[in-house]
Motif scaffolding. Structure first.
Motif, PDB file in Angstrom:
ATOM      1  N   THR A 106      13.373  -1.210  -6.059  1.00 15.69           N
ATOM      2  CA  THR A 106      12.720  -2.482  -6.376  1.00 15.69           C
ATOM      3  C   THR A 106      11.850  -2.343  -7.615  1.00 15.69           C
ATOM      4  OG1 THR A 106      12.772  -3.169  -4.067  1.00 15.69           O
ATOM      5  CG2 THR A 106      11.155  -4.251  -5.482  1.00 15.69           C
ATOM      6  N   ARG A 110      12.388  -4.422 -11.137  1.00 14.19           N
ATOM      7  CA  ARG A 110      11.278  -5.289 -11.569  1.00 14.19           C
ATOM      8  C   ARG A 110      10.710  -4.842 -12.896  1.00 14.19           C
ATOM      9  NH1 ARG A 110       8.278  -6.756  -5.868  1.00 14.19           N
ATOM     10  NH2 ARG A 110       9.811  -8.331  -5.295  1.00 14.19           N
ATOM     11  N   ASP A 116      13.605  -9.861  -9.165  1.00 13.56           N
ATOM     12  CA  ASP A 116      13.613  -9.326  -7.808  1.00 13.56           C
ATOM     13  C   ASP A 116      15.046  -8.972  -7.429  1.00 13.56           C
ATOM     14  OD1 ASP A 116      13.440  -8.787  -5.111  1.00 13.56           O
ATOM     15  OD2 ASP A 116      12.464 -10.681  -4.580  1.00 13.56           O
ATOM     16  N   GLU A 119      17.032 -10.994  -4.632  1.00 13.60           N
ATOM     17  CA  GLU A 119      17.466 -12.390  -4.764  1.00 13.60           C
ATOM     18  C   GLU A 119      18.986 -12.474  -4.773  1.00 13.60           C
ATOM     19  OE1 GLU A 119      15.750 -14.574  -7.975  1.00 13.60           O
ATOM     20  OE2 GLU A 119      13.729 -13.852  -7.522  1.00 13.60           O
TER      21      GLU A 119
END
Length: 152
Positions: A106, A110, A116, A119
């Motif tokens: 993550t 990012r 994200d 998504e």
């Protein structure tokens, strides 16, 4: 950023996109790491193709008609149970590894791509692979790849 870069460089002990393991000594700076990773992903996509796990490939190769972006996910407790069944080890150790890997992935997406990775809009197919038999998940992915003209 320094803390994040330490986290990202810890990915260096994970398999790289072409199957080796990146050395931890002499890691490149952030920009060089991103450029090199994107170059390798492009070479894979432009060549014979393959399966790429992670490396923000859905962001790097977005918009290409010759790729299929798949996110395999599931409830953390079911992912933990599956990992324990597959890998063995102590529950606490496997949980720590799962949490660290999730956080690193993550953070990587990012940081470098400002989005994200969870998504659904980044993927053609999102599957809760903890709720379906393995063979069914494989069939779904193959069917989606065929629908995009990738697999015959």
């Amino acid at each position: 950023t320094r803390g994040l870069w330490r986290l990202v460089t810890s990915l260096g002990t994970m398999p790289d996109p072409v199957g080796g393991v990146l050395p931890t000594a002499g890691l490149p700076d952030e920009r060089a790491y991103r450029v090199q990773t994107e170059r390798v992903l492009g070479e894979i996509a432009d060549g014979a193709g393959g399966v790429v796990l992670g490396r923000a490939a859905a962001m790097v190769l977005r918009g290409r008609p010759d790729v299929l972006h798949v996110r395999l996910d599931g409830h953390p407790d079911r992912r933990l149970a599956a990992a324990l069944a597959h890998l063995g080890g102590s529950e606490d150790e496997v949980r720590r590894e799962r949490d660290a890997a999730d956080a690193a992935r993550t953070a990587y997406v990012r940081h470098f791509y400002r989005c994200d990775p969870a998504e659904a809009r980044h993927y053609h197919l999102v599957v809760d692979s903890t709720e379906l038999p393995h063979d069914a998940v494989v069939d779904l992915v193959v069917t989606a790849a065929r629908a995009r003209g990738i697999v015959r």
